[in-house]
Motif scaffolding. Structure first.
Motif, PDB file in Angstrom:
ATOM      1  N   ILE A  74       0.890  -1.118   0.407  1.00  0.00           N
ATOM      2  CA  ILE A  74      -0.008  -0.276  -0.037  1.00  0.00           C
ATOM      3  C   ILE A  74       0.999   1.013   0.144  1.00  0.00           C
ATOM      4  O   ILE A  74       1.815   1.360   0.390  1.00  0.00           O
ATOM      5  N   PHE A  75       0.116   2.053  -0.983  1.00  0.00           N
ATOM      6  CA  PHE A  75       1.061   3.143  -0.861  1.00  0.00           C
ATOM      7  C   PHE A  75       0.854   4.595  -0.255  1.00  0.00           C
ATOM      8  O   PHE A  75      -0.378   4.318   0.506  1.00  0.00           O
ATOM      9  N   ARG A  79      -2.728   3.915  -2.739  1.00  0.00           N
ATOM     10  CA  ARG A  79      -3.190   3.200  -3.577  1.00  0.00           C
ATOM     11  C   ARG A  79      -3.113   1.692  -2.911  1.00  0.00           C
ATOM     12  O   ARG A  79      -1.178   2.317  -3.190  1.00  0.00           O
ATOM     13  N   ARG A  80      -3.194   0.589  -4.195  1.00  0.00           N
ATOM     14  CA  ARG A  80      -2.160  -0.243  -3.932  1.00  0.00           C
ATOM     15  C   ARG A  80      -1.422  -1.523  -5.233  1.00  0.00           C
ATOM     16  O   ARG A  80      -2.052  -1.269  -6.126  1.00  0.00           O
ATOM     17  N   ASP A 188      -8.515  -7.476  -7.490  1.00  0.00           N
ATOM     18  CA  ASP A 188      -7.283  -7.556  -7.134  1.00  0.00           C
ATOM     19  C   ASP A 188      -6.150  -8.077  -8.301  1.00  0.00           C
ATOM     20  O   ASP A 188      -4.809  -7.709  -8.472  1.00  0.00           O
ATOM     21  N   MET A 189      -6.955  -8.913  -9.440  1.00  0.00           N
ATOM     22  CA  MET A 189      -6.095  -8.969 -10.467  1.00  0.00           C
ATOM     23  C   MET A 189      -5.680  -7.253 -11.896  1.00  0.00           C
ATOM     24  O   MET A 189      -4.602  -7.689 -11.903  1.00  0.00           O
ATOM     25  N   ALA A 190      -6.840  -6.878 -11.445  1.00  0.00           N
ATOM     26  CA  ALA A 190      -6.574  -5.160 -11.891  1.00  0.00           C
ATOM     27  C   ALA A 190      -5.221  -4.858 -11.106  1.00  0.00           C
ATOM     28  O   ALA A 190      -4.090  -4.051 -11.951  1.00  0.00           O
ATOM     29  N   ASP A 191      -5.319  -4.630  -9.408  1.00  0.00           N
ATOM     30  CA  ASP A 191      -4.195  -4.397  -9.181  1.00  0.00           C
ATOM     31  C   ASP A 191      -3.618  -5.249  -9.276  1.00  0.00           C
ATOM     32  O   ASP A 191      -1.471  -4.758  -8.948  1.00  0.00           O
TER      33      ASP A 191
ATOM     34  N   GLY B 153       2.761   0.249 -12.530  1.00  0.00           N
ATOM     35  CA  GLY B 153       1.646   0.123 -12.391  1.00  0.00           C
ATOM     36  C   GLY B 153       0.152   1.122 -12.463  1.00  0.00           C
ATOM     37  O   GLY B 153      -0.702   1.004 -12.508  1.00  0.00           O
ATOM     38  N   GLN B 154       0.458   1.716 -12.319  1.00  0.00           N
ATOM     39  CA  GLN B 154      -0.183   2.381 -11.927  1.00  0.00           C
ATOM     40  C   GLN B 154       0.170   5.062 -11.926  1.00  0.00           C
ATOM     41  O   GLN B 154      -1.284   4.484 -11.406  1.00  0.00           O
ATOM     42  N   LYS B 155       1.007   4.556 -12.486  1.00  0.00           N
ATOM     43  CA  LYS B 155       1.496   6.029 -12.521  1.00  0.00           C
ATOM     44  C   LYS B 155       1.324   6.628 -14.079  1.00  0.00           C
ATOM     45  O   LYS B 155       1.261   5.702 -15.165  1.00  0.00           O
ATOM     46  N   LYS B 156       1.000   7.696 -13.881  1.00  0.00           N
ATOM     47  CA  LYS B 156       0.686   8.214 -15.184  1.00  0.00           C
ATOM     48  C   LYS B 156       2.207   8.479 -16.214  1.00  0.00           C
ATOM     49  O   LYS B 156       3.200   9.259 -15.050  1.00  0.00           O
TER      50      LYS B 156
END
Lengths: 235, 235
Positions: A74-75, A79-80, A188-191, B153-156
DNA sequence: CGTTACGTTGATGATATTCAAGGACTGTGG
DNA sequence: CCACAGTCCTTGAATATCATCAACGTAACG
């Protein structure tokens, strides 16, 4: 009885020394296994519970007997990122830092062996095989993370999902192309894959309508066209 | 003379035990450093050359004295993922597998120490500090890779670039907000951040026009608004 | 001065996200 | 057994983001 330490899940049918981490026990003599046994405690955890949380003292190493878990980080922004999923035979917590840098959440009810990390490290000093094996497991884990880096960096949503499917097929004990149990939720798949839940859902629909996979039940995957799925997953 | 083994690049001004890997030498006695010295060979490599290639025998461990390198993995489809950039003080090749799983390319002329991995491992069995330090370095490397996972995974795109900038600022010995040398090409940045070269270029232009950064020269970055860049980079 | 490699910019299209609404499944209590 | 709420999943429409293709700059070097 050292045989307790060759649990069912590392029976030859399942044992895949590349993708599962059962090789902690590889090449160890009965005597060595006996000693290892004394260090273990068997326990279990319910679905949704955490084996441990991020940034708590890394005192134990776990070996999954049955069930599935998700490794997550977890950040600060909430977001995870899921680092990976682990299954029977896999090891958890083989870190060197004093605290766990990830949390481990149970996707199902999970049975596991629990080792004192300190004592395991002490033992590994004396038992060469154990030490070797631990290093190799860490190596395998690192190599998986690097593969995931590539997937997140370079692959499209459809391909990422196929990658996940192939990984599950390879690593889930007892999984076959016509029967892969998805223990994790769509979120979970998405993350794990760096996507949104909607994109995951849409891609599953696409793969289904293209006849590559089927879902007899929501979380029961059938891979109908293995070569095609494998091709999309390719690294 | 063990002092040879406290090279200039780990002088206190540079030494950042969190982000650089100089801590291989931490807490070691002069006698231990003497022994380590016997295992090292100093050498250099020109820009564009490879220290080693993927899938070749992992016989050596390297410690960068000066210059920068890129760690890269090539996949079957020919695409490349850069795992990271390393700088003075960093260690390379601390793998356990028999072959390197990455290639290492020099971004500049690079001077380095070269250790026989086998002998280093032997020595680490005898010298407790060394062993501890090696484990900690591996831990730090792993932790960086997990951070990168999150970024991919998460950032632009904009945020990824800021992440790179902050990482360079923290890890490049001697870098300051008003002077960060970008030793890598735009393509290297793209392959590191999972973007295309065009997107990198456009984002740099955007950051520049928004007044967050400036480029007095093509590869000379100035961070004008550090809080904003840091905010975008945030994990 | 031309060549070459590298970087930038523009136009366009593909891909994924966001926001919003609607289904499907589960468990609970009436 | 059914109604209901709650959770998870799916689908649609609009938008944002990034990749692709192509053209143009620019700096380095013989």
């Amino acid at each position: 009885m050292s045989t307790i330490f060759i649990p069912k899940h590392i029976h030859p049918t399942y044992s895949n020394t590349v993708f599962n981490d059962c090789l902690l026990f590889h090449d160890m003599t009965p005597h060595e296994l006996d000693r290892l046994e004394n260090y273990a405690e068997q326990s279990k955890c319910e679905e949704g519970e955490y084996l441990f949380r991020q940034d708590t003292p890394a005192d134990f190493v776990y070996n999954v007997i049955s069930g599935s878990v998700a490794i997550e980080r977890i950040f600060t922004n909430g977001r995870r990122q899921i680092i990976g999923f682990l299954f029977p035979g896999d090891f958890i917590g083989l870190t060197h830092s004093p605290n766990y840098d990830c949390a481990v959440r149970c996707l199902t009810k999970v049975e596991f062996y629990k080792f004192s990390r300190k004592r395991l490290n002490t033992l590994s000093e004396e038992v060469g095989h154990l030490k070797q094996n631990m290093e190799q497991i860490k190596s395998a884990i690192f190599s998986r993370v690097m593969e995931q880096l590539y997937v997140l960096g370079q692959k499209k949503a459809l391909e990422r999902l196929c990658f996940l499917f192939m990984q599950l097929l390879e690593r889930l004990p007892g999984a076959r192309a016509d029967r892969v149990e998805l223990y994790m939720s769509r979120q979970d798949m998405a993350d794990y894959l760096g996507l949104t839940i909607e994109t995951v859902s849409r891609c599953l629909a696409k793969l289904k309508s293209d006849g590559l996979v089927a879902f007899p039940k929501l979380n029961h995957l059938q891979i109908l066209n293995l070569p095609a799925v494998s091709e999309l997953a390719e690294c």
